[in-house]
Design an enzyme around this catalytic site. Sequence first.
Site, mmCIF file in Angstrom:
data_model
loop_
_atom_site.group_PDB
_atom_site.id
_atom_site.type_symbol
_atom_site.label_atom_id
_atom_site.label_comp_id
_atom_site.label_asym_id
_atom_site.label_seq_id
_atom_site.Cartn_x
_atom_site.Cartn_y
_atom_site.Cartn_z
ATOM 1 N N HIS A 22 0.765 -1.242 0.000
ATOM 2 C CA HIS A 22 0.000 0.000 0.000
ATOM 3 C C HIS A 22 0.799 1.297 0.000
ATOM 4 C CE1 HIS A 22 -3.668 -2.258 0.399
ATOM 5 N NE2 HIS A 22 -3.187 -2.883 1.447
ATOM 6 N N HIS A 124 -3.536 -2.576 8.008
ATOM 7 C CA HIS A 124 -4.586 -2.911 7.038
ATOM 8 C C HIS A 124 -5.142 -1.633 6.441
ATOM 9 C CE1 HIS A 124 -8.002 -4.872 5.151
ATOM 10 N NE2 HIS A 124 -8.793 -3.995 5.728
#
Length: 134
Positions: A22, A124
């Site tokens: 990410h 996350h």
Amino acid sequence: MGVIMRILFICLLLVGKFRRQHIDASMKAKDCDKVMKSKQIYNLDSSCKDTNTFILDNPTEVKNICVEGKFDEKLQMTKSHKKFTVVKCVLKNEGTRKPRCQYDGNRLTNRYVAVACEDKLPVHFARDILVLDG
């Protein structure tokens, strides 16, 4: 290995995975196919991920989400304190498996991001949130 050491080890693995999947300051929307493949970003069953979002900033700034961000009760995630630019890669060919994944990339600006944090570190990516200035 003691319980605390195991927990720290798991946290480090999750943080490393988050960073790989990410965070990419140099990511371009046209590079989704290449980057998703080179970083080996797939579902556990080797199917292609439906979407994956890259935050275009350095790891320190992203880590600060968990330090300076605000916990959002509705999302049950921590929302960033600053706006980011992101690239969202969306699967073009639904139901495919690696190595046949193909993605459309979109560069999105003016976004807050929401992440799950463990020990003040992002583990996350939940979503990006458009900021409407007005």
